[in-house]
Design an enzyme around this catalytic site. Structure first.
Site, PDB file in Angstrom:
ATOM      1  N   GLU A  90       0.817  -1.210   0.000  1.00  0.00           N
ATOM      2  CA  GLU A  90       0.000   0.000   0.000  1.00  0.00           C
ATOM      3  C   GLU A  90       0.859   1.272   0.000  1.00  0.00           C
ATOM      4  O   GLU A  90       1.971   1.286   0.532  1.00  0.00           O
ATOM      5  CB  GLU A  90      -0.929   0.001   1.219  1.00  0.00           C
ATOM      6  CG  GLU A  90      -2.074  -0.982   1.040  1.00  0.00           C
ATOM      7  CD  GLU A  90      -2.930  -1.142   2.281  1.00  0.00           C
ATOM      8  OE1 GLU A  90      -4.095  -0.732   2.237  1.00  0.00           O
ATOM      9  OE2 GLU A  90      -2.429  -1.669   3.280  1.00  0.00           O
ATOM     10  N   CYS A 103       3.329   8.496   1.189  1.00  0.00           N
ATOM     11  CA  CYS A 103       3.806   7.632   2.275  1.00  0.00           C
ATOM     12  C   CYS A 103       4.008   6.247   1.689  1.00  0.00           C
ATOM     13  O   CYS A 103       3.051   5.606   1.247  1.00  0.00           O
ATOM     14  CB  CYS A 103       2.768   7.622   3.402  1.00  0.00           C
ATOM     15  SG  CYS A 103       3.166   6.462   4.736  1.00  0.00           S
ATOM     16  N   CYS A 110       6.023  -6.905   7.772  1.00  0.00           N
ATOM     17  CA  CYS A 110       7.039  -6.376   8.683  1.00  0.00           C
ATOM     18  C   CYS A 110       7.288  -7.410   9.773  1.00  0.00           C
ATOM     19  O   CYS A 110       6.368  -8.110  10.186  1.00  0.00           O
ATOM     20  CB  CYS A 110       6.530  -5.077   9.315  1.00  0.00           C
ATOM     21  SG  CYS A 110       7.722  -4.289  10.423  1.00  0.00           S
ATOM     22  N   CYS A 329      -1.812   6.207  10.100  1.00  0.00           N
ATOM     23  CA  CYS A 329      -0.636   5.484  10.604  1.00  0.00           C
ATOM     24  C   CYS A 329      -0.969   4.123  11.159  1.00  0.00           C
ATOM     25  O   CYS A 329      -1.865   3.972  11.970  1.00  0.00           O
ATOM     26  CB  CYS A 329      -0.006   6.244  11.763  1.00  0.00           C
ATOM     27  SG  CYS A 329       0.434   7.871  11.375  1.00  0.00           S
TER      28      CYS A 329
HETATM   29  N1  SAH Z   1       8.715   0.682  10.763  1.00  0.00           N
HETATM   30  C1  SAH Z   1       8.782   2.110  10.768  1.00  0.00           C
HETATM   31  C2  SAH Z   1       7.846   2.784   9.794  1.00  0.00           C
HETATM   32  C3  SAH Z   1       6.420   2.284   9.670  1.00  0.00           C
HETATM   33  S1  SAH Z   1       5.262   2.737  10.899  1.00  0.00           S
HETATM   34  C4  SAH Z   1       8.576   2.628  12.171  1.00  0.00           C
HETATM   35  O1  SAH Z   1       8.360   1.829  13.070  1.00  0.00           O
HETATM   36  O2  SAH Z   1       8.698   3.819  12.377  1.00  0.00           O
HETATM   37  C5  SAH Z   1       4.934   4.449  10.738  1.00  0.00           C
HETATM   38  C6  SAH Z   1       4.508   5.076  12.057  1.00  0.00           C
HETATM   39  O3  SAH Z   1       3.161   4.713  12.434  1.00  0.00           O
HETATM   40  C7  SAH Z   1       5.375   4.636  13.229  1.00  0.00           C
HETATM   41  O4  SAH Z   1       5.677   5.727  14.053  1.00  0.00           O
HETATM   42  C8  SAH Z   1       4.468   3.655  13.924  1.00  0.00           C
HETATM   43  O5  SAH Z   1       4.890   3.417  15.235  1.00  0.00           O
HETATM   44  C9  SAH Z   1       3.137   4.340  13.792  1.00  0.00           C
HETATM   45  N2  SAH Z   1       1.984   3.486  14.082  1.00  0.00           N
HETATM   46  C10 SAH Z   1       1.868   2.161  13.851  1.00  0.00           C
HETATM   47  N3  SAH Z   1       0.649   1.727  14.253  1.00  0.00           N
HETATM   48  C11 SAH Z   1      -0.022   2.796  14.723  1.00  0.00           C
HETATM   49  C12 SAH Z   1      -1.344   2.982  15.251  1.00  0.00           C
HETATM   50  N4  SAH Z   1      -2.190   1.975  15.365  1.00  0.00           N
HETATM   51  N5  SAH Z   1      -1.701   4.244  15.614  1.00  0.00           N
HETATM   52  C13 SAH Z   1      -0.846   5.272  15.483  1.00  0.00           C
HETATM   53  N6  SAH Z   1       0.405   5.156  14.977  1.00  0.00           N
HETATM   54  C14 SAH Z   1       0.819   3.932  14.603  1.00  0.00           C
END
Ligand code: SAH
Length: 355
Positions: A90, A103, A110, A329
């Protein structure tokens, strides 16, 4: 077959020279590829024999739009693409005042296992290639018909777990003959792989590093982010400090606010104390609920923010975009081909066809 869009302009020049062609052909091909050419036959400034030879030696990746959802609230677009091997990923296009931001994903799935994140539910299937990362920017721009000025590596996957590919992607997307997107317009988000953050620092890139922190104490962080178990918060902050000293770039810390888990006054104070002495920026994210997870959004975002601010921390609260299409996110998730069909809504246009 050669994955030609994963090659740099210089590598293409060398490949062509080896085949007895002038080196400038490499630059011509690079330009075509990064404008979205999907066949060598489109490359009309190349001799026909060369086009035919390349066609038999190389593959030009280009993903197929399986589904395109447009947010009725804010125009955010979420794409589900099918890659050449059938895997799906996505990409999300967001419209901000400062420009259109895409994005992108760095892996199919992952393996980091964060408790609040939907992308990790099925584990990691494979790394993406540099071309598959470029394609997300390129074909989003072409399909949506808008110029993209910013990129965030915050989609599915852990970018620093696919380190060499991500570095190559950055070089390609930054190239003047390609999409030419400046490093200062790119953010890379990581769950905090400290050895890779040190390795990244050596490249002294001008991008913005975002660290997904989510908790300032080891007990909480290890519970919601298994990756913390072998590292620990202290080592993470020491690494971030070194990163700042080497690159001069201020780190942004992502902090998804979870009810009763990471939103106490004591945690705000501990977070503020970690940040003393190193310039950093905290981005509070209202937790997006994931169906499979019991975690709930915090009701204390404003209090937490104010408590940090009183202690001199710069804090912003992230605006939600595309929440009606689950584009926010952590809500992107791996979709096996068969799982790609979800109940269709009015704002869903199958196969990416425009009205
Ligand atoms: N693996 C990387 C990038 C992907 S996640 C990382 O961990 O940063 C992108 C962002 O979304 C990260 O900050 C992650 O912690 C956040 N994220 C993941 N699940 C979420 C959720 N349910 N609510 C809010 N932010 C979330």
């Amino acid at each position: 077959m050669i994955d030609i869009k994963s090659m740099t302009s210089e590598e293409l020049g060398a490949l062509l020279k080896e085949q007895g062609e002038p080196r400038f052909r490499g630059k011509q091909i690079f330009t075509w590829l990064h404008r979205g050419a999907i066949s060598f036959h489109e490359m009309t400034n190349l001799p026909k024999a060369l086009r035919e030879r390349l066609d038999s030696q190389c593959v030009i990746t280009h993903p197929e739009v399986v589904r395109k959802q447009i947010s009725a609230q804010d125009g955010t677009i979420k794409y589900l693409w099918r890659l050449l091997d059938g895997n799906c990923i996505e990409t999300v296009l967001m419209r901000y005042h400062h420009g259109n931001t895409v994005c992108i994903s760095s892996q199919v799935g992952c393996r980091m296992g964060c408790a609040f994140c939907a992308s990790t539910l099925g584990g990691k299937v494979r790394d993406l290639t540099p071309s598959e990362m470029i394609d997300q920017v390129l074909f989003t721009q072409i399909d949506a018909g808008v110029p993209i000025s910013n990129i965030v590596l915050m989609g599915i996957g852990e970018p620093l777990d696919n380190f060499d590919t991500v570095l190559r992607f950055l070089e390609l997307v930054n190239h003047q003959d390609g999409l030419n997107i400046g490093m200062r317009h790119i953010s890379l988000s990581t769950c905090g792989l400290t050895d890779k953050i040190d390795k990244l620092a050596e490249h002294r890139l001008q991008l913005t590093l975002s660290v997904s922190l989510h908790a300032p104490d080891d007990e909480t962080r290890s519970k919601i982010m298994p990756v913390n178990r072998g590292i620990g918060v202290k080592k993470l902050f020491d690494t971030c400090r070194r990163y700042f000293e080497t690159t001069g770039r201020r780190i942004s810390y992502e902090y998804a606010m979870i009810d009763g888990v990471n939103d106490s006054d004591a945690q705000a104070d501990l977070l503020a104390s970690h940040l003393k002495g190193t310039p950093g920026h905290v981005n509070l994210i209202p937790l997006n609920e994931v169906r499979e997870s019991p975690l709930k959004p915090s009701r204390r975002v404003l209090e937490f923010q104010q408590r940090l601010e009183r202690q001199g921390v710069t804090v912003t609260v992230r605006r939600k975009l595309g929440s009606d299409i689950d584009a926010s996110c952590g809500q992107l998730r791996r979709k096996a081909m068969g799982m790609a069909s979800e109940p269709s809504a009015d704002n869903v246009r199958p196969n990416g066809r425009k009205d």
